[in-house]
Design a protein around this motif. Structure first.
Motif, PDB file in Angstrom:
ATOM      1  N   ALA A   1       0.843  -1.200   0.000  1.00 48.29           N
ATOM      2  CA  ALA A   1       0.000   0.000   0.000  1.00 48.29           C
ATOM      3  C   ALA A   1       0.878   1.249   0.000  1.00 48.29           C
ATOM      4  O   ALA A   1       1.846   1.339   0.762  1.00 48.29           O
ATOM      5  CB  ALA A   1      -0.906  -0.005   1.225  1.00 48.29           C
ATOM      6  N   HIS A   2       0.514   2.204  -0.843  1.00 51.51           N
ATOM      7  CA  HIS A   2       1.271   3.449  -0.931  1.00 51.51           C
ATOM      8  C   HIS A   2       0.309   4.624  -1.055  1.00 51.51           C
ATOM      9  O   HIS A   2      -0.763   4.506  -1.663  1.00 51.51           O
ATOM     10  CB  HIS A   2       2.231   3.417  -2.129  1.00 51.51           C
ATOM     11  CG  HIS A   2       3.217   2.302  -2.057  1.00 51.51           C
ATOM     12  ND1 HIS A   2       4.309   2.331  -1.215  1.00 51.51           N
ATOM     13  CD2 HIS A   2       3.252   1.102  -2.700  1.00 51.51           C
ATOM     14  CE1 HIS A   2       4.988   1.206  -1.357  1.00 51.51           C
ATOM     15  NE2 HIS A   2       4.368   0.448  -2.243  1.00 51.51           N
ATOM     16  N   ILE A   3       0.705   5.751  -0.462  1.00 54.31           N
ATOM     17  CA  ILE A   3      -0.160   6.925  -0.405  1.00 54.31           C
ATOM     18  C   ILE A   3       0.635   8.167  -0.783  1.00 54.31           C
ATOM     19  O   ILE A   3       1.697   8.437  -0.224  1.00 54.31           O
ATOM     20  CB  ILE A   3      -0.754   7.118   1.011  1.00 54.31           C
ATOM     21  CG1 ILE A   3      -1.560   5.882   1.430  1.00 54.31           C
ATOM     22  CG2 ILE A   3      -1.640   8.359   1.059  1.00 54.31           C
ATOM     23  CD1 ILE A   3      -2.078   5.950   2.848  1.00 54.31           C
ATOM     24  N   LEU A   4       0.108   8.911  -1.737  1.00 53.06           N
ATOM     25  CA  LEU A   4       0.664  10.215  -2.117  1.00 53.06           C
ATOM     26  C   LEU A   4      -0.374  11.271  -1.769  1.00 53.06           C
ATOM     27  O   LEU A   4      -1.532  11.152  -2.155  1.00 53.06           O
ATOM     28  CB  LEU A   4       0.974  10.248  -3.611  1.00 53.06           C
ATOM     29  CG  LEU A   4       1.437  11.608  -4.182  1.00 53.06           C
ATOM     30  CD1 LEU A   4       2.775  12.020  -3.575  1.00 53.06           C
ATOM     31  CD2 LEU A   4       1.536  11.537  -5.704  1.00 53.06           C
ATOM     32  N   GLN A   5       0.051  12.301  -1.041  1.00 61.62           N
ATOM     33  CA  GLN A   5      -0.900  13.309  -0.580  1.00 61.62           C
ATOM     34  C   GLN A   5      -0.320  14.705  -0.751  1.00 61.62           C
ATOM     35  O   GLN A   5       0.893  14.914  -0.632  1.00 61.62           O
ATOM     36  CB  GLN A   5      -1.261  13.085   0.890  1.00 61.62           C
ATOM     37  CG  GLN A   5      -2.407  13.944   1.374  1.00 61.62           C
ATOM     38  CD  GLN A   5      -2.865  13.571   2.779  1.00 61.62           C
ATOM     39  OE1 GLN A   5      -2.077  13.556   3.714  1.00 61.62           O
ATOM     40  NE2 GLN A   5      -4.136  13.267   2.923  1.00 61.62           N
ATOM     41  N   ARG A   6      -1.216  15.655  -1.046  1.00 52.03           N
ATOM     42  CA  ARG A   6      -0.819  17.059  -1.129  1.00 52.03           C
ATOM     43  C   ARG A   6      -1.737  17.896  -0.250  1.00 52.03           C
ATOM     44  O   ARG A   6      -2.949  17.664  -0.217  1.00 52.03           O
ATOM     45  CB  ARG A   6      -0.911  17.566  -2.565  1.00 52.03           C
ATOM     46  CG  ARG A   6      -0.417  19.019  -2.702  1.00 52.03           C
ATOM     47  CD  ARG A   6      -0.493  19.487  -4.135  1.00 52.03           C
ATOM     48  NE  ARG A   6      -1.843  19.901  -4.513  1.00 52.03           N
ATOM     49  CZ  ARG A   6      -2.278  19.960  -5.766  1.00 52.03           C
ATOM     50  NH1 ARG A   6      -1.488  19.569  -6.766  1.00 52.03           N
ATOM     51  NH2 ARG A   6      -3.497  20.364  -6.036  1.00 52.03           N
ATOM     52  N   MET A   7      -1.137  18.839   0.448  1.00 52.54           N
ATOM     53  CA  MET A   7      -1.906  19.823   1.205  1.00 52.54           C
ATOM     54  C   MET A   7      -1.450  21.203   0.751  1.00 52.54           C
ATOM     55  O   MET A   7      -0.265  21.529   0.831  1.00 52.54           O
ATOM     56  CB  MET A   7      -1.702  19.661   2.708  1.00 52.54           C
ATOM     57  CG  MET A   7      -2.524  20.651   3.535  1.00 52.54           C
ATOM     58  SD  MET A   7      -2.415  20.339   5.310  1.00 52.54           S
ATOM     59  CE  MET A   7      -0.697  20.775   5.611  1.00 52.54           C
ATOM     60  N   ASN A   8      -2.379  21.995   0.251  1.00 55.90           N
ATOM     61  CA  ASN A   8      -2.019  23.341  -0.192  1.00 55.90           C
ATOM     62  C   ASN A   8      -3.163  24.307   0.108  1.00 55.90           C
ATOM     63  O   ASN A   8      -4.311  23.895   0.285  1.00 55.90           O
ATOM     64  CB  ASN A   8      -1.690  23.356  -1.687  1.00 55.90           C
ATOM     65  CG  ASN A   8      -2.905  23.039  -2.542  1.00 55.90           C
ATOM     66  OD1 ASN A   8      -3.366  21.908  -2.569  1.00 55.90           O
ATOM     67  ND2 ASN A   8      -3.412  24.032  -3.259  1.00 55.90           N
TER      68      ASN A   8
END
Length: 337
Positions: free
Chosen positions: A107-114
Protein backbone atom coordinates in the motif's frame (compact mmCIF):
# COMPACT_ATOMS: atom_id res chain seq x y z
CA UNK A 1 7.86 16.84 11.23
CA UNK A 2 5.76 13.92 10.14
CA UNK A 3 2.75 14.66 8.00
CA UNK A 4 -0.51 12.93 8.82
CA UNK A 5 -1.52 10.76 5.89
CA UNK A 6 -4.96 9.46 6.66
CA UNK A 7 -8.33 10.12 5.11
CA UNK A 8 -9.99 12.20 7.75
CA UNK A 9 -13.27 14.02 7.83
CA UNK A 10 -11.92 17.45 8.62
CA UNK A 11 -14.39 19.39 10.71
CA UNK A 12 -12.26 21.78 12.74
CA UNK A 13 -12.38 25.57 12.77
CA UNK A 14 -9.56 28.09 12.96
CA UNK A 15 -9.52 31.19 15.15
CA UNK A 16 -11.81 34.18 14.72
CA UNK A 17 -8.88 36.27 13.41
CA UNK A 18 -6.97 33.90 11.14
CA UNK A 19 -8.85 32.12 8.37
CA UNK A 20 -7.67 29.32 6.15
CA UNK A 21 -8.49 27.72 2.82
CA UNK A 22 -7.00 24.27 2.52
CA UNK A 23 -7.14 21.46 0.00
CA UNK A 24 -6.07 17.93 0.91
CA UNK A 25 -5.73 15.56 -2.04
CA UNK A 26 -4.86 11.88 -1.64
CA UNK A 27 -4.05 9.13 -4.13
CA UNK A 28 -3.66 5.53 -2.98
CA UNK A 29 -2.33 2.30 -4.44
CA UNK A 30 -2.98 -1.11 -2.92
CA UNK A 31 -5.53 0.28 -0.45
CA UNK A 32 -8.94 -1.40 -0.61
CA UNK A 33 -12.44 -0.11 0.18
CA UNK A 34 -11.70 3.54 -0.63
CA UNK A 35 -11.50 5.44 -3.93
CA UNK A 36 -8.05 5.66 -5.51
CA UNK A 37 -8.30 9.47 -5.41
CA UNK A 38 -10.00 11.63 -2.79
CA UNK A 39 -10.03 15.42 -2.42
CA UNK A 40 -11.28 17.63 0.43
CA UNK A 41 -11.70 21.38 0.40
CA UNK A 42 -11.86 23.15 3.76
CA UNK A 43 -12.51 26.66 4.97
CA UNK A 44 -11.34 27.33 8.51
CA UNK A 45 -10.89 23.54 8.73
CA UNK A 46 -14.60 22.98 8.01
CA UNK A 47 -15.15 20.68 5.05
CA UNK A 48 -16.90 22.63 2.31
CA UNK A 49 -16.37 20.33 -0.68
CA UNK A 50 -15.42 16.80 -1.71
CA UNK A 51 -14.64 14.78 -4.81
CA UNK A 52 -13.26 11.32 -5.55
CA UNK A 53 -12.42 9.06 -8.47
CA UNK A 54 -15.70 7.17 -8.15
CA UNK A 55 -18.19 10.03 -8.19
CA UNK A 56 -16.15 12.17 -10.62
CA UNK A 57 -18.05 15.40 -9.85
CA UNK A 58 -17.32 17.65 -6.85
CA UNK A 59 -19.91 17.72 -4.08
CA UNK A 60 -20.47 20.81 -1.89
CA UNK A 61 -20.80 19.95 1.79
CA UNK A 62 -22.21 23.19 3.19
CA UNK A 63 -25.45 24.98 2.31
CA UNK A 64 -23.63 28.27 1.79
CA UNK A 65 -21.22 26.54 -0.61
CA UNK A 66 -24.12 25.06 -2.59
CA UNK A 67 -25.66 28.51 -2.91
CA UNK A 68 -22.36 30.05 -3.98
CA UNK A 69 -21.76 27.44 -6.70
CA UNK A 70 -25.34 27.73 -7.91
CA UNK A 71 -24.89 31.47 -8.38
CA UNK A 72 -21.41 31.01 -9.90
CA UNK A 73 -21.54 28.12 -12.41
CA UNK A 74 -18.08 29.06 -13.73
CA UNK A 75 -16.63 28.37 -10.28
CA UNK A 76 -18.37 25.00 -10.19
CA UNK A 77 -16.91 24.18 -13.59
CA UNK A 78 -13.46 25.12 -12.26
CA UNK A 79 -13.87 22.56 -9.47
CA UNK A 80 -15.05 19.92 -11.96
CA UNK A 81 -11.96 20.44 -14.12
CA UNK A 82 -9.64 20.54 -11.12
CA UNK A 83 -11.03 17.29 -9.74
CA UNK A 84 -10.45 15.53 -13.07
CA UNK A 85 -7.00 16.98 -13.75
CA UNK A 86 -5.75 16.33 -10.22
CA UNK A 87 -6.83 12.68 -10.45
CA UNK A 88 -4.73 12.28 -13.59
CA UNK A 89 -1.77 14.18 -12.07
CA UNK A 90 -1.77 12.15 -8.86
CA UNK A 91 -2.20 8.82 -10.63
CA UNK A 92 0.75 9.49 -12.93
CA UNK A 93 3.01 10.75 -10.12
CA UNK A 94 2.15 7.88 -7.81
CA UNK A 95 3.06 5.36 -10.52
CA UNK A 96 6.27 7.28 -11.20
CA UNK A 97 7.25 7.26 -7.53
CA UNK A 98 6.63 3.55 -7.17
CA UNK A 99 8.82 2.80 -10.19
CA UNK A 100 11.56 5.17 -9.06
CA UNK A 101 11.62 3.66 -5.56
CA UNK A 102 11.34 0.10 -6.91
CA UNK A 103 8.09 -0.55 -5.06
CA UNK A 104 6.25 -3.34 -6.87
CA UNK A 105 3.58 -4.06 -4.25
CA UNK A 106 2.06 -3.04 -0.96
CA UNK A 107 0.00 0.00 0.00
CA UNK A 108 1.27 3.45 -0.93
CA UNK A 109 -0.16 6.92 -0.40
CA UNK A 110 0.66 10.22 -2.12
CA UNK A 111 -0.90 13.31 -0.58
CA UNK A 112 -0.82 17.06 -1.13
CA UNK A 113 -1.91 19.82 1.20
CA UNK A 114 -2.02 23.34 -0.19
CA UNK A 115 -3.85 26.58 0.46
CA UNK A 116 -3.47 29.85 2.30
CA UNK A 117 -4.10 31.60 5.61
CA UNK A 118 -5.39 35.14 5.94
CA UNK A 119 -5.27 37.33 9.04
CA UNK A 120 -8.32 39.61 8.82
CA UNK A 121 -6.78 42.06 11.30
CA UNK A 122 -3.31 42.53 9.78
CA UNK A 123 -4.16 41.49 6.21
CA UNK A 124 -1.20 39.10 6.15
CA UNK A 125 -1.50 36.16 3.73
CA UNK A 126 0.60 33.01 4.00
CA UNK A 127 0.51 30.29 1.35
CA UNK A 128 1.56 26.66 1.73
CA UNK A 129 2.05 23.80 -0.71
CA UNK A 130 3.53 20.46 0.31
CA UNK A 131 3.51 16.81 -0.66
CA UNK A 132 3.87 13.69 1.43
CA UNK A 133 4.51 10.09 0.51
CA UNK A 134 3.85 7.02 2.64
CA UNK A 135 3.45 8.97 5.86
CA UNK A 136 6.40 11.35 5.58
CA UNK A 137 6.99 14.82 4.15
CA UNK A 138 8.27 14.46 0.59
CA UNK A 139 8.64 17.89 -1.04
CA UNK A 140 7.64 21.42 0.06
CA UNK A 141 7.40 24.69 -1.87
CA UNK A 142 9.14 27.70 -0.33
CA UNK A 143 7.02 30.61 -1.58
CA UNK A 144 9.60 33.15 -0.44
CA UNK A 145 12.36 31.82 -2.68
CA UNK A 146 10.09 30.04 -5.21
CA UNK A 147 12.11 26.85 -4.84
CA UNK A 148 11.21 23.34 -3.74
CA UNK A 149 12.71 21.74 -0.65
CA UNK A 150 13.22 17.97 -0.53
CA UNK A 151 13.20 16.57 3.05
CA UNK A 152 13.78 13.09 1.59
CA UNK A 153 16.68 12.15 -0.69
CA UNK A 154 14.25 10.32 -2.99
CA UNK A 155 12.58 13.66 -3.79
CA UNK A 156 15.75 15.44 -4.91
CA UNK A 157 15.30 14.63 -8.59
CA UNK A 158 11.72 15.94 -8.39
CA UNK A 159 13.01 19.15 -6.79
CA UNK A 160 15.48 19.74 -9.63
CA UNK A 161 12.82 19.13 -12.27
CA UNK A 162 10.20 21.34 -10.61
CA UNK A 163 12.69 24.12 -9.80
CA UNK A 164 13.47 24.31 -13.51
CA UNK A 165 9.80 24.83 -14.42
CA UNK A 166 9.76 28.63 -13.99
CA UNK A 167 6.33 29.08 -15.57
CA UNK A 168 4.71 26.76 -13.01
CA UNK A 169 6.51 28.53 -10.16
CA UNK A 170 5.22 31.90 -11.32
CA UNK A 171 1.70 30.48 -11.46
CA UNK A 172 2.10 29.16 -7.90
CA UNK A 173 3.22 32.60 -6.74
CA UNK A 174 0.22 34.28 -8.37
CA UNK A 175 -2.24 31.69 -7.06
CA UNK A 176 -1.12 31.78 -3.45
CA UNK A 177 -0.73 35.56 -3.32
CA UNK A 178 -3.92 36.53 -5.17
CA UNK A 179 -6.40 33.81 -6.17
CA UNK A 180 -6.27 31.78 -2.98
CA UNK A 181 -6.83 34.72 -0.58
CA UNK A 182 -9.56 36.09 -2.90
CA UNK A 183 -11.57 32.89 -2.68
CA UNK A 184 -10.82 32.46 1.01
CA UNK A 185 -12.30 35.89 1.74
CA UNK A 186 -15.29 35.06 -0.46
CA UNK A 187 -15.93 31.76 1.32
CA UNK A 188 -15.58 33.32 4.78
CA UNK A 189 -18.08 36.02 3.82
CA UNK A 190 -20.60 33.55 2.37
CA UNK A 191 -20.30 31.11 5.28
CA UNK A 192 -19.88 33.62 8.08
CA UNK A 193 -23.12 32.64 9.86
CA UNK A 194 -21.84 29.10 10.45
CA UNK A 195 -18.06 29.52 10.30
CA UNK A 196 -17.92 32.25 12.93
CA UNK A 197 -20.51 31.05 15.43
CA UNK A 198 -19.61 30.05 18.99
CA UNK A 199 -21.35 27.35 21.04
CA UNK A 200 -20.51 26.72 24.67
CA UNK A 201 -20.33 23.13 25.96
CA UNK A 202 -21.83 21.23 28.82
CA UNK A 203 -19.10 20.23 31.27
CA UNK A 204 -19.24 17.17 33.54
CA UNK A 205 -17.00 15.35 36.00
CA UNK A 206 -16.84 11.63 35.23
CA UNK A 207 -15.20 8.69 37.01
CA UNK A 208 -15.33 4.95 36.27
CA UNK A 209 -14.40 3.70 39.77
CA UNK A 210 -13.30 5.40 43.01
CA UNK A 211 -9.66 4.59 42.12
CA UNK A 212 -9.92 5.89 38.53
CA UNK A 213 -8.87 9.38 37.45
CA UNK A 214 -11.55 12.04 37.45
CA UNK A 215 -12.27 13.14 33.90
CA UNK A 216 -13.42 16.69 33.22
CA UNK A 217 -15.43 16.30 30.01
CA UNK A 218 -16.76 19.11 27.81
CA UNK A 219 -18.99 18.38 24.83
CA UNK A 220 -21.04 20.38 22.35
CA UNK A 221 -18.67 23.33 21.87
CA UNK A 222 -17.88 25.10 18.59
CA UNK A 223 -15.43 25.99 17.11
CA UNK A 224 -12.58 23.69 18.10
CA UNK A 225 -10.26 26.52 19.17
CA UNK A 226 -10.56 25.57 22.80
CA UNK A 227 -8.47 24.35 25.68
CA UNK A 228 -9.22 22.72 29.01
CA UNK A 229 -6.98 22.22 32.00
CA UNK A 230 -6.95 21.55 35.75
CA UNK A 231 -6.01 24.24 38.26
CA UNK A 232 -4.75 23.94 41.81
CA UNK A 233 -5.12 26.97 44.07
CA UNK A 234 -5.91 29.04 40.99
CA UNK A 235 -2.74 28.05 39.13
CA UNK A 236 -2.61 25.75 36.09
CA UNK A 237 -1.73 22.24 37.31
CA UNK A 238 0.25 19.74 35.19
CA UNK A 239 1.26 16.98 37.62
CA UNK A 240 -0.79 13.76 37.30
CA UNK A 241 -2.85 15.28 34.50
CA UNK A 242 -3.62 13.61 31.16
CA UNK A 243 -4.82 15.90 28.34
CA UNK A 244 -7.09 14.41 25.69
CA UNK A 245 -7.47 15.53 22.09
CA UNK A 246 -10.32 17.60 20.70
CA UNK A 247 -12.66 15.18 18.92
CA UNK A 248 -15.61 15.80 16.58
CA UNK A 249 -19.19 14.93 17.50
CA UNK A 250 -21.69 13.62 14.95
CA UNK A 251 -23.53 16.97 14.92
CA UNK A 252 -20.45 19.02 13.94
CA UNK A 253 -19.64 20.18 17.47
CA UNK A 254 -16.62 19.02 19.48
CA UNK A 255 -15.66 17.36 22.74
CA UNK A 256 -12.57 17.19 24.92
CA UNK A 257 -11.54 15.58 28.21
CA UNK A 258 -8.72 16.17 30.68
CA UNK A 259 -8.07 13.62 33.44
CA UNK A 260 -6.77 14.23 36.94
CA UNK A 261 -5.17 11.30 38.80
CA UNK A 262 -6.35 11.46 42.40
CA UNK A 263 -4.06 8.85 43.98
CA UNK A 264 -1.74 11.55 45.33
CA UNK A 265 -4.52 13.99 46.26
CA UNK A 266 -5.74 13.91 49.85
CA UNK A 267 -9.54 14.11 50.25
CA UNK A 268 -9.25 17.35 52.18
CA UNK A 269 -7.35 18.92 49.26
CA UNK A 270 -10.04 18.28 46.65
CA UNK A 271 -11.48 21.76 47.20
CA UNK A 272 -8.20 23.23 45.95
CA UNK A 273 -8.76 21.88 42.42
CA UNK A 274 -11.00 23.04 39.61
CA UNK A 275 -11.32 22.40 35.87
CA UNK A 276 -11.25 25.30 33.41
CA UNK A 277 -12.66 25.29 29.87
CA UNK A 278 -11.71 28.18 27.59
CA UNK A 279 -13.22 28.80 24.13
CA UNK A 280 -11.38 31.19 21.81
CA UNK A 281 -13.29 34.41 21.31
CA UNK A 282 -15.37 33.96 24.48
CA UNK A 283 -14.41 36.15 27.42
CA UNK A 284 -15.70 34.06 30.33
CA UNK A 285 -14.30 30.60 31.08
CA UNK A 286 -16.37 27.70 32.41
CA UNK A 287 -14.95 26.68 35.80
CA UNK A 288 -15.98 23.41 37.46
CA UNK A 289 -14.95 22.71 41.06
CA UNK A 290 -13.68 19.24 41.98
CA UNK A 291 -16.62 18.14 44.08
CA UNK A 292 -17.26 14.48 44.89
CA UNK A 293 -21.01 15.11 44.93
CA UNK A 294 -20.87 16.33 41.32
CA UNK A 295 -18.98 13.33 39.91
CA UNK A 296 -21.05 11.09 37.64
CA UNK A 297 -20.29 7.36 37.61
CA UNK A 298 -21.91 4.04 36.73
CA UNK A 299 -19.88 2.17 39.34
CA UNK A 300 -21.73 0.55 42.26
CA UNK A 301 -19.84 -1.01 45.19
CA UNK A 302 -20.79 -4.56 46.26
CA UNK A 303 -21.96 -3.24 49.62
CA UNK A 304 -24.52 -1.07 47.84
CA UNK A 305 -26.26 -3.98 46.09
CA UNK A 306 -29.75 -4.70 47.52
CA UNK A 307 -29.91 -7.77 49.74
CA UNK A 308 -32.19 -9.55 47.29
CA UNK A 309 -29.79 -8.98 44.42
CA UNK A 310 -26.86 -10.22 46.50
CA UNK A 311 -28.79 -13.36 47.39
CA UNK A 312 -29.60 -14.07 43.77
CA UNK A 313 -25.95 -13.66 42.76
CA UNK A 314 -24.78 -15.98 45.54
CA UNK A 315 -27.43 -18.52 44.61
CA UNK A 316 -26.38 -18.49 40.95
CA UNK A 317 -22.74 -18.96 41.91
CA UNK A 318 -23.64 -21.97 44.10
CA UNK A 319 -25.73 -23.45 41.29
CA UNK A 320 -22.84 -23.00 38.86
CA UNK A 321 -20.46 -24.71 41.30
CA UNK A 322 -22.84 -27.68 41.67
CA UNK A 323 -23.16 -28.01 37.89
CA UNK A 324 -19.39 -28.03 37.45
CA UNK A 325 -18.98 -30.60 40.24
CA UNK A 326 -21.66 -32.78 38.68
CA UNK A 327 -19.93 -32.59 35.29
CA UNK A 328 -16.64 -33.77 36.77
CA UNK A 329 -18.37 -36.69 38.55
CA UNK A 330 -20.17 -37.71 35.31
CA UNK A 331 -16.92 -37.66 33.34
CA UNK A 332 -15.11 -39.70 36.04
CA UNK A 333 -17.84 -42.34 36.09
CA UNK A 334 -17.90 -42.60 32.30
CA UNK A 335 -14.12 -42.91 32.13
CA UNK A 336 -14.23 -45.68 34.71
CA UNK A 337 -16.63 -47.91 32.66
Amino acid sequence: MKTLFMLLLFCHVASTVKHSLKYVLTATSGVTNIPEFVGFGMVNEVQMGYCDSNSKNPEPKQDWMRDLLKDNPQHMEWYVQMCLSEQQFFSANLDDLKQRLNQTGGAHILQRMNGCEWDDETGEVIGFHQYGYDGEDFIVLDLQTLTWTAPRQQAFSTKLRWDADKASLEYEKHYFNHECPHWLKTYVHCGRSSLQRTDLPSVSLLQKTPSSPVSCHATGFYPDRAMMYWRKDGEEHHEDVDHGEILPNHDGSFQISVDLILSSVAPEDWRRYDCVFHLSGVEDDIVTKLDKAQIRTNWVSPSEFPAGVTGVVVGLLLLLALCIAGLFIWRRNNNGE
